[in-house]
Design a protein around this motif. Structure first.
Motif, PDB file in Angstrom:
ATOM      1  N   GLY A  60       9.743 -90.229 -53.923  1.00  0.00           N
ATOM      2  CA  GLY A  60      10.349 -91.476 -53.982  1.00  0.00           C
ATOM      3  C   GLY A  60      11.677 -91.507 -55.248  1.00  0.00           C
ATOM      4  N   GLU A  61      12.370 -92.620 -55.143  1.00  0.00           N
ATOM      5  CA  GLU A  61      13.335 -93.019 -56.022  1.00  0.00           C
ATOM      6  C   GLU A  61      12.814 -92.946 -57.286  1.00  0.00           C
ATOM      7  OE1 GLU A  61      16.620 -93.349 -55.433  1.00  0.00           O
ATOM      8  OE2 GLU A  61      16.179 -92.766 -53.386  1.00  0.00           O
ATOM      9  N   ASP A  62      11.751 -93.362 -57.681  1.00  0.00           N
ATOM     10  CA  ASP A  62      11.204 -93.310 -58.931  1.00  0.00           C
ATOM     11  C   ASP A  62      10.303 -91.916 -59.351  1.00  0.00           C
ATOM     12  OD1 ASP A  62       8.764 -92.758 -57.102  1.00  0.00           O
ATOM     13  OD2 ASP A  62       7.772 -94.837 -57.973  1.00  0.00           O
ATOM     14  N   GLY A  63      10.798 -90.993 -58.335  1.00  0.00           N
ATOM     15  CA  GLY A  63      10.078 -89.349 -58.805  1.00  0.00           C
ATOM     16  C   GLY A  63       8.746 -88.996 -58.567  1.00  0.00           C
ATOM     17  N   LEU A  64       8.152 -90.413 -57.993  1.00  0.00           N
ATOM     18  CA  LEU A  64       6.655 -89.983 -57.665  1.00  0.00           C
ATOM     19  C   LEU A  64       6.659 -89.298 -56.156  1.00  0.00           C
ATOM     20  CD1 LEU A  64       3.694 -90.511 -57.573  1.00  0.00           C
ATOM     21  CD2 LEU A  64       4.091 -92.610 -56.553  1.00  0.00           C
ATOM     22  N   VAL A  65       5.959 -87.966 -56.386  1.00  0.00           N
ATOM     23  CA  VAL A  65       5.754 -87.196 -55.289  1.00  0.00           C
ATOM     24  C   VAL A  65       4.375 -87.235 -54.604  1.00  0.00           C
ATOM     25  CG1 VAL A  65       5.726 -84.757 -54.459  1.00  0.00           C
ATOM     26  CG2 VAL A  65       7.437 -85.544 -56.157  1.00  0.00           C
ATOM     27  N   SER A  66       4.334 -87.584 -53.296  1.00  0.00           N
ATOM     28  CA  SER A  66       3.106 -87.664 -52.561  1.00  0.00           C
ATOM     29  C   SER A  66       2.840 -86.471 -51.872  1.00  0.00           C
ATOM     30  CB  SER A  66       2.864 -88.771 -51.684  1.00  0.00           C
ATOM     31  OG  SER A  66       3.184 -90.114 -52.539  1.00  0.00           O
ATOM     32  N   VAL A  67       1.845 -85.927 -51.629  1.00  0.00           N
ATOM     33  CA  VAL A  67       1.525 -84.562 -51.108  1.00  0.00           C
ATOM     34  C   VAL A  67       0.588 -84.636 -49.908  1.00  0.00           C
ATOM     35  CG1 VAL A  67       0.737 -82.393 -51.275  1.00  0.00           C
ATOM     36  CG2 VAL A  67       2.080 -83.564 -52.839  1.00  0.00           C
ATOM     37  N   TYR A  68       0.719 -84.349 -48.684  1.00  0.00           N
ATOM     38  CA  TYR A  68      -0.124 -84.676 -47.354  1.00  0.00           C
ATOM     39  C   TYR A  68      -0.052 -83.364 -46.766  1.00  0.00           C
ATOM     40  CZ  TYR A  68       1.506 -89.378 -48.320  1.00  0.00           C
ATOM     41  OH  TYR A  68       1.654 -90.442 -48.918  1.00  0.00           O
ATOM     42  N   VAL A  69      -1.117 -83.077 -45.771  1.00  0.00           N
ATOM     43  CA  VAL A  69      -1.394 -81.871 -44.872  1.00  0.00           C
ATOM     44  C   VAL A  69      -2.003 -82.677 -43.731  1.00  0.00           C
ATOM     45  CG1 VAL A  69      -2.056 -80.387 -46.613  1.00  0.00           C
ATOM     46  CG2 VAL A  69      -3.725 -81.611 -45.728  1.00  0.00           C
ATOM     47  N   ARG A  70      -1.762 -81.761 -42.568  1.00  0.00           N
ATOM     48  CA  ARG A  70      -2.256 -82.373 -41.233  1.00  0.00           C
ATOM     49  C   ARG A  70      -2.575 -81.002 -40.418  1.00  0.00           C
ATOM     50  NH1 ARG A  70       2.980 -84.594 -37.499  1.00  0.00           N
ATOM     51  NH2 ARG A  70       4.289 -82.623 -37.659  1.00  0.00           N
ATOM     52  N   TYR A  71      -3.285 -81.018 -39.467  1.00  0.00           N
ATOM     53  CA  TYR A  71      -3.349 -80.095 -38.523  1.00  0.00           C
ATOM     54  C   TYR A  71      -2.078 -79.657 -37.997  1.00  0.00           C
ATOM     55  CZ  TYR A  71      -8.523 -80.347 -39.244  1.00  0.00           C
ATOM     56  OH  TYR A  71      -9.548 -80.152 -39.582  1.00  0.00           O
ATOM     57  N   GLU A  72      -1.483 -78.478 -37.819  1.00  0.00           N
ATOM     58  CA  GLU A  72      -0.179 -78.367 -37.261  1.00  0.00           C
ATOM     59  C   GLU A  72       0.012 -78.973 -35.944  1.00  0.00           C
ATOM     60  OE1 GLU A  72       2.248 -74.299 -37.264  1.00  0.00           O
ATOM     61  OE2 GLU A  72       0.423 -74.283 -36.149  1.00  0.00           O
ATOM     62  N   GLU A  73       1.076 -79.997 -35.717  1.00  0.00           N
ATOM     63  CA  GLU A  73       1.426 -80.689 -34.787  1.00  0.00           C
ATOM     64  C   GLU A  73       0.670 -81.809 -34.472  1.00  0.00           C
ATOM     65  OE1 GLU A  73       3.022 -78.450 -31.357  1.00  0.00           O
ATOM     66  OE2 GLU A  73       3.787 -76.810 -32.617  1.00  0.00           O
ATOM     67  N   ALA A  74      -0.233 -82.009 -35.357  1.00  0.00           N
ATOM     68  CA  ALA A  74      -1.327 -83.332 -35.046  1.00  0.00           C
ATOM     69  C   ALA A  74      -0.384 -84.701 -35.477  1.00  0.00           C
ATOM     70  CB  ALA A  74      -2.377 -83.155 -35.910  1.00  0.00           C
ATOM     71  N   ASP A  75      -0.969 -85.662 -35.070  1.00  0.00           N
ATOM     72  CA  ASP A  75      -0.208 -86.925 -35.547  1.00  0.00           C
ATOM     73  C   ASP A  75      -0.703 -87.509 -37.032  1.00  0.00           C
ATOM     74  OD1 ASP A  75       1.301 -87.088 -33.218  1.00  0.00           O
ATOM     75  OD2 ASP A  75      -0.193 -88.033 -32.302  1.00  0.00           O
ATOM     76  N   GLU A  76      -1.669 -87.288 -37.340  1.00  0.00           N
ATOM     77  CA  GLU A  76      -2.303 -88.058 -38.504  1.00  0.00           C
ATOM     78  C   GLU A  76      -2.197 -86.854 -39.871  1.00  0.00           C
ATOM     79  OE1 GLU A  76      -6.426 -90.339 -39.912  1.00  0.00           O
ATOM     80  OE2 GLU A  76      -6.130 -89.877 -37.784  1.00  0.00           O
ATOM     81  N   TRP A  77      -1.633 -87.608 -41.113  1.00  0.00           N
ATOM     82  CA  TRP A  77      -1.367 -87.018 -41.982  1.00  0.00           C
ATOM     83  C   TRP A  77      -2.594 -87.387 -43.046  1.00  0.00           C
ATOM     84  CZ3 TRP A  77       1.948 -82.914 -43.060  1.00  0.00           C
ATOM     85  CH2 TRP A  77       3.130 -82.933 -42.130  1.00  0.00           C
ATOM     86  N   TYR A  78      -3.054 -86.405 -43.911  1.00  0.00           N
ATOM     87  CA  TYR A  78      -4.153 -86.687 -45.064  1.00  0.00           C
ATOM     88  C   TYR A  78      -3.600 -86.402 -46.557  1.00  0.00           C
ATOM     89  CZ  TYR A  78      -6.753 -86.230 -40.650  1.00  0.00           C
ATOM     90  OH  TYR A  78      -7.194 -85.950 -39.397  1.00  0.00           O
ATOM     91  N   ARG A  79      -3.824 -87.204 -47.451  1.00  0.00           N
ATOM     92  CA  ARG A  79      -3.497 -86.822 -48.672  1.00  0.00           C
ATOM     93  C   ARG A  79      -3.969 -85.857 -49.244  1.00  0.00           C
ATOM     94  NH1 ARG A  79      -0.477 -89.961 -52.005  1.00  0.00           N
ATOM     95  NH2 ARG A  79      -0.650 -91.632 -50.613  1.00  0.00           N
ATOM     96  N   LEU A  80      -3.316 -84.929 -49.790  1.00  0.00           N
ATOM     97  CA  LEU A  80      -3.979 -83.653 -50.404  1.00  0.00           C
ATOM     98  C   LEU A  80      -4.616 -84.062 -51.960  1.00  0.00           C
ATOM     99  CD1 LEU A  80      -4.251 -80.667 -50.118  1.00  0.00           C
ATOM    100  CD2 LEU A  80      -2.251 -80.258 -51.505  1.00  0.00           C
ATOM    101  N   ARG A  81      -5.923 -83.759 -51.887  1.00  0.00           N
ATOM    102  CA  ARG A  81      -6.589 -84.147 -53.338  1.00  0.00           C
ATOM    103  C   ARG A  81      -5.860 -83.609 -54.562  1.00  0.00           C
ATOM    104  NH1 ARG A  81     -12.569 -84.415 -53.541  1.00  0.00           N
ATOM    105  NH2 ARG A  81     -11.996 -86.206 -52.028  1.00  0.00           N
ATOM    106  N   GLY A  82      -5.526 -84.473 -55.472  1.00  0.00           N
ATOM    107  CA  GLY A  82      -5.012 -84.228 -56.722  1.00  0.00           C
ATOM    108  C   GLY A  82      -3.923 -83.469 -56.740  1.00  0.00           C
ATOM    109  N   ALA A  83      -2.810 -83.427 -55.730  1.00  0.00           N
ATOM    110  CA  ALA A  83      -1.577 -82.943 -55.544  1.00  0.00           C
ATOM    111  C   ALA A  83      -0.265 -83.963 -55.939  1.00  0.00           C
ATOM    112  CB  ALA A  83      -1.463 -82.142 -54.391  1.00  0.00           C
ATOM    113  N   SER A  84      -0.621 -85.125 -56.036  1.00  0.00           N
ATOM    114  CA  SER A  84       0.700 -86.261 -56.208  1.00  0.00           C
ATOM    115  C   SER A  84       0.887 -86.238 -57.550  1.00  0.00           C
ATOM    116  CB  SER A  84       0.092 -87.657 -55.963  1.00  0.00           C
ATOM    117  OG  SER A  84      -0.240 -87.724 -54.629  1.00  0.00           O
TER     118      SER A  84
END
Length: 83
Positions: free
Chosen positions: A34-58
């Motif tokens: 984001g503009e504030d520098g906050l980086v959010s990190v997500y993973v999903r099964y390849e080509e799936a619709d739903e993203w999940y937040r990666l634990r401890g990575a933001s």
């Protein structure tokens, strides 16, 4: 908002998410800064619709140019193809 996305293969133990616990297999990594520098990190099964937040990575980057380097570092740590 800047965004990067890359496919990867998880290692034998998979990756831990905040949303559904461990996921394994062929996955995709997405980082959003984001503009504030906050980086959010997500993973999903390849080509799936739903993203999940990666634990401890933001985190926060203080220079927007560091976002890509952070994405590539995470990809290097997470990508563990069999073989």
């Amino acid at each position: 908002m800047a965004e990067y996305s890359s496919p990867f293969a998880s290692g034998p133990g998979g990756v831990m998410t905040d949303d559904v616990g461990v996921i394994t297999g062929d996955l995709e990594l997405r980082t959003e800064a984001g503009e504030d520098g906050l980086v959010s990190v997500y993973v999903r099964y390849e080509e799936a619709d739903e993203w999940y937040r990666l634990r401890g990575a933001s985190c926060v980057v203080h220079d927007p140019r560091d976002h890509r380097a952070l994405h590539m570092a995470l990809l290097g740590v997470l990508n563990r193809p069999a073989g």
